[in-house]
Enzyme design. Structure first.
Site, PDB file in Angstrom:
ATOM      1  N   ASP A  77      17.383  -1.641   4.351  1.00 52.48           N
ATOM      2  CA  ASP A  77      16.378  -2.165   5.316  1.00 52.48           C
ATOM      3  C   ASP A  77      15.734  -2.920   4.202  1.00 52.48           C
ATOM      4  O   ASP A  77      15.463  -2.516   2.555  1.00 52.48           O
ATOM      5  CB  ASP A  77      16.065  -0.388   4.315  1.00 52.48           C
ATOM      6  CG  ASP A  77      14.798  -0.175   4.535  1.00 52.48           C
ATOM      7  OD1 ASP A  77      14.033  -0.674   4.510  1.00 52.48           O
ATOM      8  OD2 ASP A  77      14.825   1.105   3.564  1.00 52.48           O
ATOM      9  N   LYS A  79       6.449  -8.205   4.113  1.00 56.30           N
ATOM     10  CA  LYS A  79       6.423  -7.596   5.535  1.00 56.30           C
ATOM     11  C   LYS A  79       5.397  -7.201   6.756  1.00 56.30           C
ATOM     12  O   LYS A  79       5.104  -7.485   8.078  1.00 56.30           O
ATOM     13  CB  LYS A  79       6.804  -6.519   5.405  1.00 56.30           C
ATOM     14  CG  LYS A  79       7.979  -5.571   6.546  1.00 56.30           C
ATOM     15  CD  LYS A  79       8.549  -4.716   6.290  1.00 56.30           C
ATOM     16  CE  LYS A  79       9.210  -3.602   7.284  1.00 56.30           C
ATOM     17  NZ  LYS A  79      10.076  -2.377   6.103  1.00 56.30           N
ATOM     18  N   GLU A  92      13.886   1.064  11.892  1.00 58.86           N
ATOM     19  CA  GLU A  92      13.851   2.074  10.790  1.00 58.86           C
ATOM     20  C   GLU A  92      14.130   3.845  10.945  1.00 58.86           C
ATOM     21  O   GLU A  92      15.176   4.496  10.708  1.00 58.86           O
ATOM     22  CB  GLU A  92      12.814   2.004   9.900  1.00 58.86           C
ATOM     23  CG  GLU A  92      13.036   0.609   8.502  1.00 58.86           C
ATOM     24  CD  GLU A  92      11.437   0.012   8.745  1.00 58.86           C
ATOM     25  OE1 GLU A  92      11.091   0.880   8.390  1.00 58.86           O
ATOM     26  OE2 GLU A  92      11.581  -1.253   8.495  1.00 58.86           O
ATOM     27  N   ASP A 145       8.659   8.279   9.257  1.00 60.25           N
ATOM     28  CA  ASP A 145       8.111   7.288   8.125  1.00 60.25           C
ATOM     29  C   ASP A 145       6.873   6.595   7.406  1.00 60.25           C
ATOM     30  O   ASP A 145       6.857   6.592   8.110  1.00 60.25           O
ATOM     31  CB  ASP A 145       9.876   6.007   8.701  1.00 60.25           C
ATOM     32  CG  ASP A 145       9.833   5.289   7.622  1.00 60.25           C
ATOM     33  OD1 ASP A 145       9.402   5.034   6.739  1.00 60.25           O
ATOM     34  OD2 ASP A 145      10.862   4.718   7.782  1.00 60.25           O
TER      35      ASP A 145
HETATM   36  N1  LIG Z   1       6.431   9.644  -6.060  1.00 59.84           N
HETATM   37  C1  LIG Z   1       6.129   9.137  -4.947  1.00 59.84           C
HETATM   38  N2  LIG Z   1       5.252   9.777  -4.590  1.00 59.84           N
HETATM   39  C2  LIG Z   1       3.957   8.881  -3.895  1.00 59.84           C
HETATM   40  N3  LIG Z   1       3.563   7.644  -3.382  1.00 59.84           N
HETATM   41  C3  LIG Z   1       5.357   7.477  -3.927  1.00 59.84           C
HETATM   42  C4  LIG Z   1       6.015   7.774  -4.566  1.00 59.84           C
HETATM   43  N4  LIG Z   1       7.062   7.868  -4.375  1.00 59.84           N
HETATM   44  C5  LIG Z   1       6.735   5.924  -3.915  1.00 59.84           C
HETATM   45  N5  LIG Z   1       6.197   6.122  -3.464  1.00 59.84           N
HETATM   46  C6  LIG Z   1       5.760   5.133  -2.739  1.00 59.84           C
HETATM   47  O1  LIG Z   1       6.412   5.164  -1.271  1.00 59.84           O
HETATM   48  C7  LIG Z   1       5.750   3.555  -0.831  1.00 59.84           C
HETATM   49  C8  LIG Z   1       7.019   3.259  -0.964  1.00 59.84           C
HETATM   50  O2  LIG Z   1       7.398   3.411  -0.223  1.00 59.84           O
HETATM   51  P1  LIG Z   1       9.182   3.084   0.613  1.00 59.84           P
HETATM   52  O3  LIG Z   1       9.867   2.045  -0.654  1.00 59.84           O
HETATM   53  O4  LIG Z   1       9.749   3.753   1.312  1.00 59.84           O
HETATM   54  O5  LIG Z   1       8.634   1.427   1.460  1.00 59.84           O
HETATM   55  P2  LIG Z   1       9.218  -0.008   2.606  1.00 59.84           P
HETATM   56  O6  LIG Z   1      10.015   1.004   2.749  1.00 59.84           O
HETATM   57  O7  LIG Z   1       9.119  -0.743   1.060  1.00 59.84           O
HETATM   58  O8  LIG Z   1       8.051   0.430   3.089  1.00 59.84           O
HETATM   59  P3  LIG Z   1       7.739   0.154   5.147  1.00 59.84           P
HETATM   60  O9  LIG Z   1       9.056   1.233   5.391  1.00 59.84           O
HETATM   61  O10 LIG Z   1       7.177   0.720   5.413  1.00 59.84           O
HETATM   62  O11 LIG Z   1       8.478  -1.176   5.060  1.00 59.84           O
HETATM   63  C9  LIG Z   1       4.890   2.896  -2.057  1.00 59.84           C
HETATM   64  O12 LIG Z   1       3.471   3.059  -0.927  1.00 59.84           O
HETATM   65  C10 LIG Z   1       5.357   3.924  -3.132  1.00 59.84           C
HETATM   66  O13 LIG Z   1       3.851   4.532  -4.020  1.00 59.84           O
HETATM   67 MG   LIG Z   2      11.139   1.718   4.407  1.00 61.75          MG
END
Ligand SMILES: Nc1ncnc2c1ncn2[C@@H]1O[C@H](COP(=O)(O)OP(=O)(O)OP(=O)(O)O)[C@@H](O)[C@H]1O
Ligand SMILES: [Mg+2]
Lengths: 285, 598
Positions: free
Chosen positions: B9, B71, B172, B194
């Site tokens: 991922d 990304k 995803e 998502d």
């Molecule tokens: N407890 C929480 N409450 C609110 N937001 C959160 C929390 N934990 C993480 N996040 C937010 O979630 C986001 C990251 O999510 P995630 O890791 O799923 O994204 P990603 O997979 O990297 O991104 P994408 O799928 O869009 O490419 C960040 O913006 C982070 O600040």
């Molecule tokens: Mg993601």
């Protein structure tokens, strides 16, 4: 050419009664082949008796097999006794419909041994003590039907007796699975097989190759219901969906991911595409 | 030997790697012990690459050489308004590369975006290889469902540069559904919501007897957690400007600190009713006196700042339902994916919209990688247990008369698929036809993404409208688009493979792959050398101890002293692994000789 062939209505009626078939499903060539098939003649021998190409005769064989009117059966050393005992009846029943052959139908075959034995393609006579195969017209109670292997398809001059089918156990395909490949409505306008296409070295069981080729060759004449293996006019959404899922499992290209599918790869893809658009069509009704 | 394939991922903010081991998908923790790795890359002063946690840790002190959120940029061109927006807001330098491509700059060196992603992929691969103790090359990488062809292609390029064999790119939400569906086998229709760091995706799928059928998918590639952060940052910056008349946006260091605090505050507000933001010495005023930010943000304030973002996601959900031809009541389960779905407001809104509570027991950070690993494992091993029926995310078609976009393969068509239309010549004796292949959702051709362009020539001359030309679109299971133009009367045809045309040329990709491999080899060499020096040090210590305690005869003592001297020199300036190891061997031999002699 086929239209000029003679059909004996009486035999037609009798045979159709056995499986409550609509005799119109048979092409004239099918009937002739049924009349001449005695389990001993090769496709090319038949072709000398019937005004048709060996490939067309092979096609008719498949058609008949699909209809359950003939079964390919085989026997090997392990079931030799059974084969011998049944042989007289087997060869006689080659022409008679409705004779059960269950004792032979389930026998397994070792294709390796069978194809290496020179006596099978060299001689017309049945030799006691070697594996024997015969083609039987008639419906077996267990509904089992088998197909000749790739070698036989490639060289239609091979004796029919030496036609060996892969048993479900060998091919990994159960009869139920095979049955799912068959459209319920059969076609009077068959396209001819390309026996040269079949290739035992591919990662697709020969039986599946035959079905893939069969469906692919007939794609243009198949209705959406045919493609999904449904009776014409099916409207039940759940049935349609289920049929689509079943077909997907058989024909989705991912099923053969990284497998050697040779000339079948584009055919599988084409069939799957046809199936999903058939599904979309039926779904939209 | 068991073959393994990675499920990766590759997220905007966090990335995650999973493999299927003995039939069970597992998430592999990185060397720091975390199951997700920040999608951050930096180059240290020494020229060393820092990836993940290491890069994140120095993001404040090394802001201009730390690259994140790439990304958002990958697979786009420099003129893309969204890229221009990023250039304005991101602290690192973004410049124009060859043929409109984007390059980011770290320590005066330019990197393409696939190269940056490749570094992250390489790191994750290393994590998995360290765990398994074998080398792995096969991988499935996930992308947002709404990624267009160029973005997917750039992701494949990233895999290639990282030395991976990308089995497939999957969406995803689809991956999440696979992970969910292999555990919950009953027949059902689910919605995968998502909301990640940078993108929002919603997919409606039916799961039935091992077949995952995507009914519709849609989303927004510019809607994610970072937008929530930015709202809070804007709010803080605005308040600060009101109070001190200073625009913090001009100070990259201050913005970095704000960004980190805002995200932290946002996450805290998922657990608490209010939180404090404390940023001492954020800048100095005109007189040089230090200024601070010290404020409290309540959950209510924060929710008001972002409510429109949440509403936007729901609007997109409505479209997804419509495209799938279902209503809220047909949805049996809602699966939440992405860190942002931890926000109570998001959960409330989703539950209200779908009239049901989202599924429990799903880790929103890991479920995508797990699904990718399950799919990868299913593909490489015999006996594919489940089959994925994915769809085209965007309309595909060609430009026609009047600058309009003529759709040939509508979005949400199950792939693989074939669609065709028949066109005719528009003027007398027309012998060629320009075919522009487009992807997008706009009616005007020019507003969509151009995938390819080719000329179909050799058309039979004839009066306008007399020649029928069939244009056929073929999309294979990998989403690769093939276009064929054919004169129906003569069967003369022209065939092009449209996709796999990325912003990088094959030569560029090859060069980048080589650079990456060279860097890793040098890195490994350094690591090996360090290791060898450590062993040498140990041996030196043993010999020194022995020399000090054992009463050695003068010639041997001399020899030992000489050996110690040479060993110490080599520790100070080690040259090659071979030389260091040879020295270690010599010393070890001397030790055993002395021991034997006693
Ligand atoms: N407890 C929480 N409450 C609110 N937001 C959160 C929390 N934990 C993480 N996040 C937010 O979630 C986001 C990251 O999510 P995630 O890791 O799923 O994204 P990603 O997979 O990297 O991104 P994408 O799928 O869009 O490419 C960040 O913006 C982070 O600040
Ligand atoms: Mg993601």
């Amino acid at each position: 050419m086929k239209e000029s062939l003679h059909i004996n209505p009486e035999i037609v009626a009798r045979r159709c009664a056995v499986k409550s078939l609509d005799y119109r499903q048979l092409t004239p060539l099918d009937w002739i082949v049924l009349d001449f098939a005695d389990g001993l003649k090769s496709f090319s021998e038949l072709s000398r008796l019937i005004p048709a190409e060996p490939e067309d005769i092979a096609t008719a064989y498949y058609h008949l097999r699909l209809l359950g009117l003939i079964t390919w059966q085989s026997s090997n050393n392990t079931s030799r006794t059974g084969a011998e005992q049944n042989r007289p009846e087997t060869s006689r029943s080659g022409m008679s419909a409705g004779v059960g052959q269950s004792s032979l139908n389930r026998s397994s075959v070792n294709p390796g041994i069978a194809t290496q034995n020179p006596s099978r393609s060299g001689s017309n006579q049945s030799l006691v003590g070697v594996p024997q195969q015969s083609v039987t017209a008639g419906v077996s109670p267990s509904g089992i039907s088998q197909l000749p292997n790739a070698g036989a398809m490639r060289d239609s001059s091979l004796r029919m007796r030496s036609v060996i089918s892969l048993t479900p156990a060998v091919s990994g395909y159960s009869d139920e699975v095979c049955a799912q490949y068959l459209p319920p409505r059969l076609f009077t306008t068959f396209r001819r097989f390309q026996p040269t296409l079949l290739n035992a070295s591919l990662d697709i069981p020969t039986e599946a190759q035959v079905f893939i080729e069969f469906i692919h060759e007939n794609l243009s004449s198949m209705s959406p219901c045919d493609l999904l293996g449904l009776p014409e006019g099916t409207t039940d959404k759940a049935l349609i969906r289920q049929a689509y899922l079943n077909r997907t499992k058989q024909f989705h290209p991912d099923r053969y991911f990284r497998k050697n599918t040779g000339a079948f790869a584009p055919r599988i893809a084409a069939i799957f595409k046809a199936i999903s658009s058939a599904f979309a069509t039926l779904q939209a009704q | 030997m068991t073959e393994y394939a990675l499920g990766i991922d590759l997220g905007t903010t966090n990335s995650c790697v999973s493999i299927v081991e003995q039939g069970k998908p597992i998430i592999i923790a990185n060397s720091a012990g975390y199951k997700t790795t920040p999608s951050i890359v930096a180059i240290a002063e020494s020229g060393k690459r820092l990836i993940g946690q290491l890069a994140k840790r120095q993001a404040i002190t090394n802001a201009t050489n730390t690259v994140y959120s790439t990304k958002r940029l990958i697979g786009r061109t420099i003129h893309d308004p969204e890229v221009q927006n990023c250039i304005a807001t991101l602290p690192y330098e973004i410049v124009e590369g060859p043929h409109d491509d984007i390059r980011v700059v770290m320590r005066d060196k330019q990197y393409s975006l696939p190269e940056i992603s490749a570094m992250i992929l390489g790191e994750l691969r290393q994590v998995a290889e360290n765990y398994l103790g074998t080398s792995i090359t096969d991988a499935i990488i996930t992308v947002p469902a709404y990624f267009n062809d160029a973005q997917r292609q750039a992701t494949i390029d990233a895999g290639t540069i990282a030395g991976l064999n990308v089995l497939r790119i999957i969406n995803e939400p689809t991956a999440a559904a696979i992970a969910y569906g292999t555990q919950n086998k009953k027949r059902q229709t689910i919605a995968v919501f998502d909301l990640g760091g940078g993108t929002f995706d919603i997919s409606i799928l039916s799961i039935d007897d091992g077949i995952f059928n995507v009914l519709s998918t849609t989303g927004d590639t510019f809607l994610g957690g970072e937008d929530f952060d930015n709202r809070l940052i804007e709010y803080l910056v605005l308040n600060f400007a009101r109070e001190h008349d200073i625009d913090l946006r001009e100070d990259p260091m201050a913005m970095q600190r704000l960004k980190i605090s805002a995200e932290k505050a946002k996450c805290e507000l998922s657990e608490m009713k209010s939180t404090e933001i404390n940023l001492p010495f954020i800048c100095t005023d005109a007189q040089g006196a230090p200024l601070h930010i010290n404020t409290t943000v309540t959950l209510e304030q924060f929710e008001n700042l972002v409510i429109d973002l949440v509403k936007r996601t729901l609007k997109i959900c409505q479209v997804a339902l419509m495209n799938a031809n279902v209503t809220q009541n047909d949805i049996d389960e809602v699966v939440l994916v992405g860190g942002m779905t931890r926000m109570p407001l998001v959960q409330r809104a989703v539950a209200e919209f779908f009239h049901k509570q989202p599924a429990k027991n799903i880790n929103p950070d890991e479920v995508v990688a797990v699904g990718a690993a399950i799919q990868a494992d299913g593909l490489i091993h015999q006996g594919q247990k489940h089959i994925l029926l994915d769809v085209t995310p965007l309309d595909l078609g060609i430009a026609v008369h009047g600058g309009k976009f003529h759709v040939i393969t509508p979005k949400n068509t199950t792939i693989p698929c074939t669609n065709s239309v028949v066109f005719t010549t528009s003027f007398d004796n027309q012998t060629s036809l320009r075919i522009v292949v487009l992807q997008g959702e706009q009616q005007q051709a020019a507003e969509n993404q151009r995938l390819a362009e080719f000329t179909f020539s050799g058309i039979r001359p004839g009066p306008a409208g007399s020649v029928d030309i069939q244009i056929k679109f073929d999309v294979d299971p990998d989403g690769i688009v093939n276009v064929t133009a054919k004169d129906l009367q003569t069967q003369h045809e022209h065939f092009v493979t449209v996709s796999r045309s990325s912003n990088l040329t094959p030569e560029e990709i090859e060069q980048m792959t080589k650079d990456n491999a060279d860097y890793l080899a040098a890195e490994k060499m350094n690591a090996d050398l360090k290791q060898a020096v450590e062993y040498l040090k140990l041996s030196l210590k043993s010999l020194r101890d022995l020399n000090a305690t054992a009463n050695l005869p003068a010639p041997i003592a001399n020899f030992t002293r000489n050996l110690l001297q040479r060993g110490d020199d080599l520790v100070k300036s080690p040259d090659t692994v071979v030389n260091v190891n040879r020295m270690t061997d010599d010393i070890n031999n001397a030790i055993s000789l002395i021991n034997e002699g006693q």
